[in-house]
Design a protein around this motif. Structure first.
Motif, PDB file in Angstrom:
ATOM      1  N   GLY A  64       0.738  -1.010   0.085  1.00  0.00           N
ATOM      2  CA  GLY A  64       0.019   0.050  -0.164  1.00  0.00           C
ATOM      3  C   GLY A  64       0.734   1.436  -0.017  1.00  0.00           C
ATOM      4  N   VAL A  65       0.523   2.224   0.932  1.00  0.00           N
ATOM      5  CA  VAL A  65       1.057   3.449   0.914  1.00  0.00           C
ATOM      6  C   VAL A  65       2.593   3.441   0.907  1.00  0.00           C
ATOM      7  N   ALA A  66       3.068   2.236   2.000  1.00  0.00           N
ATOM      8  CA  ALA A  66       4.691   2.092   2.160  1.00  0.00           C
ATOM      9  C   ALA A  66       5.252   1.993   0.766  1.00  0.00           C
ATOM     10  N   LEU A  67       4.741   1.544  -0.127  1.00  0.00           N
ATOM     11  CA  LEU A  67       5.331   1.207  -1.406  1.00  0.00           C
ATOM     12  C   LEU A  67       5.850   2.566  -2.098  1.00  0.00           C
ATOM     13  N   LYS A  68       4.982   3.722  -1.671  1.00  0.00           N
ATOM     14  CA  LYS A  68       5.288   5.042  -2.247  1.00  0.00           C
ATOM     15  C   LYS A  68       6.458   5.697  -1.549  1.00  0.00           C
ATOM     16  N   VAL A  69       6.556   5.209  -0.287  1.00  0.00           N
ATOM     17  CA  VAL A  69       7.846   5.655   0.500  1.00  0.00           C
ATOM     18  C   VAL A  69       9.100   5.146  -0.150  1.00  0.00           C
ATOM     19  N   VAL A  70       9.003   3.703  -0.600  1.00  0.00           N
ATOM     20  CA  VAL A  70      10.308   3.128  -1.298  1.00  0.00           C
ATOM     21  C   VAL A  70      10.226   3.595  -2.528  1.00  0.00           C
ATOM     22  N   ASP A  71       9.113   4.132  -3.485  1.00  0.00           N
ATOM     23  CA  ASP A  71       9.371   4.639  -4.685  1.00  0.00           C
ATOM     24  C   ASP A  71      10.241   6.150  -4.547  1.00  0.00           C
ATOM     25  N   TRP A  72       9.771   6.650  -3.749  1.00  0.00           N
ATOM     26  CA  TRP A  72      10.237   8.462  -3.566  1.00  0.00           C
ATOM     27  C   TRP A  72      11.680   8.059  -3.074  1.00  0.00           C
ATOM     28  N   LEU A  73      12.109   6.779  -2.374  1.00  0.00           N
ATOM     29  CA  LEU A  73      13.348   6.664  -2.181  1.00  0.00           C
ATOM     30  C   LEU A  73      14.353   6.469  -3.246  1.00  0.00           C
ATOM     31  N   GLY A  74      13.683   6.180  -4.223  1.00  0.00           N
ATOM     32  CA  GLY A  74      14.282   5.616  -5.556  1.00  0.00           C
ATOM     33  C   GLY A  74      14.689   4.084  -5.617  1.00  0.00           C
ATOM     34  N   ILE A  75      14.241   3.313  -4.819  1.00  0.00           N
ATOM     35  CA  ILE A  75      14.750   1.985  -4.789  1.00  0.00           C
ATOM     36  C   ILE A  75      13.637   0.917  -5.349  1.00  0.00           C
ATOM     37  N   LEU A  76      12.242   1.547  -5.651  1.00  0.00           N
ATOM     38  CA  LEU A  76      11.471   0.453  -5.909  1.00  0.00           C
ATOM     39  C   LEU A  76      11.738  -0.561  -7.121  1.00  0.00           C
ATOM     40  N   PRO A  77      12.200  -0.031  -8.195  1.00  0.00           N
ATOM     41  CA  PRO A  77      12.523  -0.873  -9.278  1.00  0.00           C
ATOM     42  C   PRO A  77      13.459  -2.235  -8.612  1.00  0.00           C
ATOM     43  N   LYS A  78      14.396  -1.843  -7.928  1.00  0.00           N
ATOM     44  CA  LYS A  78      15.342  -2.980  -7.134  1.00  0.00           C
ATOM     45  C   LYS A  78      14.586  -3.807  -6.323  1.00  0.00           C
ATOM     46  N   VAL A  79      13.579  -3.189  -5.651  1.00  0.00           N
ATOM     47  CA  VAL A  79      12.702  -3.822  -4.428  1.00  0.00           C
ATOM     48  C   VAL A  79      11.827  -4.966  -5.447  1.00  0.00           C
ATOM     49  N   ARG A  80      11.462  -4.235  -6.479  1.00  0.00           N
ATOM     50  CA  ARG A  80      10.488  -5.144  -7.276  1.00  0.00           C
ATOM     51  C   ARG A  80      11.411  -6.451  -7.638  1.00  0.00           C
ATOM     52  N   GLN A  81      12.648  -6.046  -8.139  1.00  0.00           N
ATOM     53  CA  GLN A  81      13.363  -7.043  -8.875  1.00  0.00           C
ATOM     54  C   GLN A  81      13.837  -8.090  -7.671  1.00  0.00           C
ATOM     55  N   ALA A  82      13.790  -7.618  -6.396  1.00  0.00           N
ATOM     56  CA  ALA A  82      14.227  -8.785  -5.244  1.00  0.00           C
ATOM     57  C   ALA A  82      12.798  -9.547  -4.920  1.00  0.00           C
ATOM     58  N   ARG A  83      11.834  -9.252  -5.378  1.00  0.00           N
ATOM     59  CA  ARG A  83      10.681  -9.937  -4.877  1.00  0.00           C
ATOM     60  C   ARG A  83      10.843 -11.490  -4.906  1.00  0.00           C
ATOM     61  N   THR A  84       9.858 -11.984  -4.021  1.00  0.00           N
ATOM     62  CA  THR A  84       9.886 -13.470  -4.062  1.00  0.00           C
ATOM     63  C   THR A  84       9.020 -13.826  -5.253  1.00  0.00           C
ATOM     64  N   ARG A  85       9.021 -15.174  -5.682  1.00  0.00           N
ATOM     65  CA  ARG A  85       8.192 -15.424  -6.966  1.00  0.00           C
ATOM     66  C   ARG A  85       7.418 -16.772  -6.528  1.00  0.00           C
ATOM     67  N   MET A  86       6.559 -16.649  -5.604  1.00  0.00           N
ATOM     68  CA  MET A  86       5.988 -18.027  -5.196  1.00  0.00           C
ATOM     69  C   MET A  86       4.944 -18.499  -6.352  1.00  0.00           C
ATOM     70  N   ARG A  87       4.563 -19.493  -6.796  1.00  0.00           N
ATOM     71  CA  ARG A  87       3.430 -20.003  -7.669  1.00  0.00           C
ATOM     72  C   ARG A  87       2.324 -20.278  -7.050  1.00  0.00           C
ATOM     73  N   GLY A  88       2.405 -20.545  -5.523  1.00  0.00           N
ATOM     74  CA  GLY A  88       1.463 -20.957  -4.731  1.00  0.00           C
ATOM     75  C   GLY A  88       1.835 -21.680  -3.463  1.00  0.00           C
ATOM     76  N   MET A  89       0.998 -22.315  -2.712  1.00  0.00           N
ATOM     77  CA  MET A  89       1.116 -22.800  -1.531  1.00  0.00           C
ATOM     78  C   MET A  89       0.393 -24.052  -1.438  1.00  0.00           C
ATOM     79  N   SER A  90       1.021 -25.189  -0.340  1.00  0.00           N
ATOM     80  CA  SER A  90       0.027 -26.055   0.031  1.00  0.00           C
ATOM     81  C   SER A  90       0.105 -26.070   1.706  1.00  0.00           C
ATOM     82  N   VAL A  91      -1.040 -26.404   2.289  1.00  0.00           N
ATOM     83  CA  VAL A  91      -1.028 -26.887   3.528  1.00  0.00           C
ATOM     84  C   VAL A  91      -1.130 -28.370   3.777  1.00  0.00           C
ATOM     85  N   VAL A  92      -0.175 -28.587   4.749  1.00  0.00           N
ATOM     86  CA  VAL A  92      -0.041 -30.254   5.014  1.00  0.00           C
ATOM     87  C   VAL A  92      -0.430 -30.544   6.664  1.00  0.00           C
TER      88      VAL A  92
END
Ligand SMILES: Cc1cc2nc3c(=O)[nH]c(=O)nc-3n(C[C@H](O)[C@H](O)[C@H](O)COP(=O)(O)OP(=O)(O)OC[C@H]3O[C@@H](n4cnc5c(N)ncnc54)[C@H](O)[C@@H]3O)c2cc1C
Length: 372
Positions: free
Chosen positions: A47-75
């Motif tokens: 939410g709003v915190a993405l704006k803070v990261v954007d104004w800091l100038g690191i949003l593209p790098k933050v998006r690049q570092a994101r986890t890339r889960m396809r889904g989850m199971s519960v066992v």
């Protein structure tokens, strides 16, 4: 120029350092650890915190570092699958969301790299005493020479030293939520492919997922318990507590516990909230977990830290050096945002927040755009 000592080089501390420097103040960050702390599970910027990261100038790098889960199971306790989803993951919410989940250590590294040339960082030291007078704060350190600062900000997490020194003992403010968590990394011995596995067995549970292009696993193991007595610095003791609590579990838990014994990035803490009537006193203020930890269960601790740092720095800029006015504005702006985010946990005891309440909470503050 106003000098500000920030205790803690986590998300809140480095973010505050960035904005204070940008607004013409002189920040110094003192971090207890010898280097940036690593470890911990993936955290969320929403939410709003993405704006803070954007104004800091690191949003593209933050998006690049994101986890890339396809889904989850519960066992269940034997590893039998109870449900699966390719739409949501408990850790991050909807997988098609604009919000970003990334490892805490990746975010703190990006924040550090963004600020290190403008902000003075002191690693391997900690504040030992704070003495305030009319014109500033005299600070003594565990190792370094004493110094004076105009203001001191505690961004030093759940067990904040600044809070203890300036506001009183932790037990006045820490509300235990009945669960402890251990987090650590190991090689991807389960061969998971961008897939989370959650398990639940009685009063214990946890999650395992791969990171770093599926080469490593990040494991969270939890158990319900009354408050425990242990030394925060003694990780051998903490590992033993977790091993004892989970000793009888089946599925892959024995292998994970074996790895936990050796894990260099072992992290252990209580799930708790910090609830305080005041986040400022005199020339001192608290931000992030130090002042208003919402707990892992909220999924909003990192976003609160980012937004709190931004709002405090913005208030100091607008008040033109009058810290009393600035602190008053900071508290007034943050209080409703903190309350709605802490309520994500207290109003949803035991379960993850609903999508609707999360959408409301993550956007429950409007930030003024930075002026320059
Ligand atoms: C190693 C680590 C792992 C974590 N793992 C998880 C996790 O798995 N799940 C989760 O939900 N949250 C985790 N957290 C907490 C999460 O990072 C915060 O809830 C959130 O990002 C808010 O950040 P913060 O900057 O307020 O506090 P934190 O991220 O806790 O940062 C506080 C910083 O202050 C430093 N510090 C502490 N005491 C002192 C002192 N006396 N003097 C100087 N510096 C001090 C710490 O070393 C740390 O760098 C973890 C925190 C740490 C430090």
């Amino acid at each position: 120029m106003t000098t500000v000592l920030i205790s803690g080089a986590g998300v809140a501390g480095s973010t505050l350092g960035y904005w204070l420097h940008r607004h013409g103040l002189t920040p110094t960050v003192v971090e207890q650890a010898a280097a940036l702390r690593v470890g911990g599970q993936a955290i969320d910027v929403r939410g709003v915190a993405l704006k803070v990261v954007d104004w800091l100038g690191i949003l593209p790098k933050v998006r690049q570092a994101r986890t890339r889960m396809r889904g989850m199971s519960v066992v269940d306790g034997d590893g039998n699958e109870l449900m699966r989803s390719t739409e949501t993951a408990f850790s991050s919410g909807r997988l098609d969301s604009d919000d970003v989940e990334l490892l805490r250590e990746d975010l703190t590294q990006l924040l550090y790299e963004r600020t290190r040339s403008d902000v003075e960082y002191i690693f391997g030291d900690s504040i030992s005493t704070l003495t305030e007078d009319e014109n500033g704060v005299h600070v003594e350190f565990t190792h370094g020479h004493p110094r004076r600062f105009d203001l001191v900000v505690g961004a030093d997490g759940l067990h904040s030293q600044v809070r203890r020194l300036a506001f009183g003992p932790e037990e006045h403010y820490l509300h235990h939520l009945g669960t402890y968590l251990a987090v650590f990394g190991l090689d991807n011995i389960l061969d998971l492919d961008n897939w989370q596995v959650w398990f639940r067995d009685g009063t214990t549970g946890g999650v395992v997922y791969p990171v770093r292009d599926n080469t490593q696993l990040r494991v969270t193991l939890g158990f319900e318990s009354e408050p425990l007595e242990y030394d925060y610095r003694d990780t051998a003791w903490q590992r033993q507590i977790v091993a004892d609590k989970l000793a009888n579990l089946r599925w892959e838990i024995p292998r994970l516990l074996k790895a936990m014994a050796e894990a260099p990035d072992f992290y252990f803490d209580t799930m708790a909230q910090i609830r305080m009537d005041a986040w400022t006193t005199g020339r001192m203020a608290l931000i992030g977990d130090a002042g208003y930890c919402a707990s892992t269960l909220s999924g909003q601790g990192t976003s609160l830290a980012l937004v709190g740092a931004y709002v405090l720095a913005d208030a100091l800029r607008k008040a033109g050096g009058d810290h009393r006015t600035a602190f008053g504005c900071y508290v007034a702006r943050m209080r409703p945002f903190v309350e709605v985010n802490q309520a994500l946990v207290t109003a949803n005891a035991g379960g993850p927040p609903s999508e609707e309440s999360m959408t409301n909470a993550k956007n429950a503050i409007t930030l003024d755009t930075p002026s320059n």
